[in-house]
Write an enzyme that holds these catalytic residues in place. Structure first.
Site, PDB file in Angstrom:
ATOM      1  N   SER A 129       0.833  -1.199   0.000  1.00 56.42           N
ATOM      2  CA  SER A 129       0.000   0.000   0.000  1.00 56.42           C
ATOM      3  C   SER A 129       0.865   1.246   0.000  1.00 56.42           C
ATOM      4  O   SER A 129       1.922   1.283   0.617  1.00 56.42           O
ATOM      5  CB  SER A 129      -0.922   0.021   1.224  1.00 56.42           C
ATOM      6  OG  SER A 129      -1.719   1.194   1.207  1.00 56.42           O
ATOM      7  N   LYS A 183      -4.350  -6.867   3.752  1.00 52.41           N
ATOM      8  CA  LYS A 183      -4.414  -5.818   2.729  1.00 52.41           C
ATOM      9  C   LYS A 183      -5.849  -5.609   2.262  1.00 52.41           C
ATOM     10  O   LYS A 183      -6.278  -4.478   2.009  1.00 52.41           O
ATOM     11  CB  LYS A 183      -3.519  -6.195   1.536  1.00 52.41           C
ATOM     12  CG  LYS A 183      -3.567  -5.191   0.376  1.00 52.41           C
ATOM     13  CD  LYS A 183      -3.171  -3.776   0.812  1.00 52.41           C
ATOM     14  CE  LYS A 183      -2.835  -2.871  -0.357  1.00 52.41           C
ATOM     15  NZ  LYS A 183      -3.857  -2.720  -1.374  1.00 52.41           N
ATOM     16  N   HIS A 186      -7.479  -3.591   4.899  1.00 52.27           N
ATOM     17  CA  HIS A 186      -6.941  -2.237   4.764  1.00 52.27           C
ATOM     18  C   HIS A 186      -7.741  -1.462   3.725  1.00 52.27           C
ATOM     19  O   HIS A 186      -8.158  -0.318   3.950  1.00 52.27           O
ATOM     20  CB  HIS A 186      -5.464  -2.310   4.358  1.00 52.27           C
ATOM     21  CG  HIS A 186      -4.877  -1.034   3.834  1.00 52.27           C
ATOM     22  ND1 HIS A 186      -5.168  -0.544   2.566  1.00 52.27           N
ATOM     23  CD2 HIS A 186      -4.014  -0.139   4.387  1.00 52.27           C
ATOM     24  CE1 HIS A 186      -4.526   0.591   2.371  1.00 52.27           C
ATOM     25  NE2 HIS A 186      -3.824   0.860   3.462  1.00 52.27           N
ATOM     26  N   ASN A 187      -7.979  -2.083   2.569  1.00 50.30           N
ATOM     27  CA  ASN A 187      -8.699  -1.400   1.506  1.00 50.30           C
ATOM     28  C   ASN A 187     -10.160  -1.160   1.869  1.00 50.30           C
ATOM     29  O   ASN A 187     -10.748  -0.144   1.474  1.00 50.30           O
ATOM     30  CB  ASN A 187      -8.599  -2.207   0.211  1.00 50.30           C
ATOM     31  CG  ASN A 187      -7.230  -2.093  -0.427  1.00 50.30           C
ATOM     32  OD1 ASN A 187      -6.254  -1.722   0.227  1.00 50.30           O
ATOM     33  ND2 ASN A 187      -7.132  -2.418  -1.701  1.00 50.30           N
ATOM     34  N   GLU A 190     -10.151   1.784   3.980  1.00 49.41           N
ATOM     35  CA  GLU A 190      -9.877   2.906   3.076  1.00 49.41           C
ATOM     36  C   GLU A 190     -11.169   3.383   2.401  1.00 49.41           C
ATOM     37  O   GLU A 190     -11.430   4.582   2.316  1.00 49.41           O
ATOM     38  CB  GLU A 190      -8.857   2.461   2.029  1.00 49.41           C
ATOM     39  CG  GLU A 190      -8.498   3.478   0.978  1.00 49.41           C
ATOM     40  CD  GLU A 190      -7.571   2.884  -0.066  1.00 49.41           C
ATOM     41  OE1 GLU A 190      -7.866   3.029  -1.274  1.00 49.41           O
ATOM     42  OE2 GLU A 190      -6.552   2.265   0.320  1.00 49.41           O
TER      43      GLU A 190
END
Length: 479
Positions: A129, A183, A186-187, A190
């Site tokens: 990222s 990940k 995480h997105n 986001e």
């Protein structure tokens, strides 16, 4: 002549090229390969002074790297990864390591890990990222794979990762698909944070007429306090940029349709499968889907009525402060949901993902880096088995401090007829989680009425489920 390569990289797109430059700059000569050989030749030629070795075939790539080989793939997820592995695997020796740095689905990474292990090879799924700038100067890296092989790639990953006062933004997160799972989440976070910020823009801009220049100043101020983050920082910059042809704010010239690559949707689907509530993330995904239906929205805007807008009695300064609290509260909720999902996924797959380490890795380089991650890391450092971030005393205090303004902001948006799905869903999550008693006793009664699904009684909550003949009992009462 370039020195022997210590690392291999497949895929010289924007991210791959920048990572190759980052790796080489940190003292690791790199052999590079790209599907279009012209791109490989051009890249090596453009950086002739650097320690890059050109490879036009996988055979050349493998031969150029000092064993045990470490090869990073920066290619599109899905079939390209499987096709590349099918061609590359027969050329490698036991002990070699292949790394997938793309946004692959963690389930595919789990499968590939097993397949390569059968050949004596180590496979790592590494979430990356930070965008192109992060790839070049220091991303956040989320590796998952066999622990016994991590030592071989750790020096490279730590050398290229972003740095904070808490160390390089990389850490071993678990086996198999753990890195790509983190990940993915995480997105998802986001998505929620971006949506929450967009709602502040909508309420303050369209809602009460605060112009882009003033919003740039306001967001710059927010970035100096508890809301400090990469996304707040770049939002202030976005508001400052003017369209060259009209001299109006460039952001106002952009079509209001947000695309998505799928990781937010994966997060929502995975959460549903694991039974983890992630309403802030789901709201953000839904908002992007609605944004894509622009023609329908324009038609609906002519047919469906909203409230009569009156901003005469709205204190703009007060609303700006309330919007700040709504963004902060929603951010806390999104991180709480994301960490809960990581914990449940980790338990389901036996990954033992350390949540304090996840927060530390996210503190620099990545898109969701934020000041809030410091207390989040501390919360899980104090209580590694913390079941929900909102149960940490410090985080609870922060959420409690935001709630009054948060509620006023949601109410003001409703008065103005402006959708704030992330603020609303996040607040509902906060209120639902803190409610010792929810109305689902009625839901369970309804389920028992029409489907004989049974229920448990408050006076015997651990006892056997019971069933009531609701219709017959109701008729008795009405006789």
């Amino acid at each position: 002549m370039s020195p022997p390569a210590q690392f291999g990289l497949i895929g010289l797109g924007t991210m791959g090229s920048n990572l190759a430059l980052n790796i080489e700059e940190r003292g690791f000569p790199v052999a590079v390969w790209n599907l279009e050989a012209d791109r490989t030749a051009a890249f090596v030629s453009e950086h002739a002074e650097r320690a890059f070795t050109r490879a036009d075939t996988f055979e050349e790539l493998v031969a150029a790297i000092t064993p045990p080989r470490r090869i990073l793939m920066m290619i599109p997820a899905g079939k390209p990864v499987d096709q590349t592995l099918a061609s590359l695997t027969p050329l490698l020796d036991p002990g070699d390591i292949v790394i997938d740095g793309g946004n692959s689905n963690f389930n595919h990474t789990e499968r590939r890990s097993g397949e390569l292990a059968d050949h004596g090879l180590a496979f790592f799924g590494v979430g990356v990222s930070g965008g192109a700038e992060g790839a070049r100067h220091g991303p956040s890296l989320m590796p998952g794979g066999p622990r016994e092989a991590y030592d071989a790639i750790q020096p490279v990953l730590e050398a290229i990762a972003a740095e904070t006062d808490f160390g390089p933004c990389v850490g071993y997160l678990g086996s198999g698909g753990a890195g790509h799972f983190v990940k993915m989440v995480h997105n998802g976070i986001e998505y929620a944070d971006m949506q929450s910020i967009a709602e502040a823009y909508d309420v303050l801009g369209k809602g009460v007429g605060i112009d882009a220049d003033s919003l740039a100043e306001l967001f710059g101020t927010w970035n100096e306090g508890p809301l400090a983050s990469y996304l707040i920082e770049i939002t202030a910059d976005v508001f400052r940029v003017r369209d060259e042809s009209t001299q109006q704010p460039l952001v106002e010239q952009i079509v209001d349709e947000a695309s998505q690559k799928g990781t937010g949707r994966w997060t929502a689907v995975t959460a549903f499968e694991l039974g983890v509530p992630v309403p802030s993330i789901v709201a953000a995904v839904d908002a992007r889907v609605i944004s894509s239906r622009r023609d329908e929205r324009e038609l609906a805007g002519r047919l469906l009525q909203g409230p009569e807008r009156s901003i005469a009695d709205i204190d703009r300064e007060q609303l700006a402060g309330d919007a700040r609290d709504a963004v902060y509260g929603s951010r806390i909720a999104a991180f709480a949901q994301g960490m809960d999902l990581i914990a449940q996924g980790s338990e389901q797959h036996g990954w033992s993902i350390p949540l304090a380490e996840v927060a530390r890795v996210w503190m620099g380089g990545c898109i969701i880096r934020a000041k809030l991650l410091e207390p989040i890391r501390s919360a899980f450092d104090r209580q590694p088995e913390l079941v929900n971030l909102l149960l940490d005393g410090d985080i609870a205090k922060r959420a409690n401090g935001a709630q009054s303004g948060w509620r006023r902001a949601v109410a003001a948006a409703a008065r103005l007829g402006i959708p704030v799905p992330c603020w609303s869903a996040s607040l509902a999550y906060f209120d639902g989680y803190r409610s010792a008693r929810l109305p689902h006793n009625l839901t369970q009664a309804q389920r028992d009425y029409f489907g004989s699904h049974t229920y448990r009684r408050l006076d015997d909550p651990q006892g056997d489920p019971v069933h009531t003949e609701w219709q017959a009992r109701a008729r008795e009462v009405t006789k």
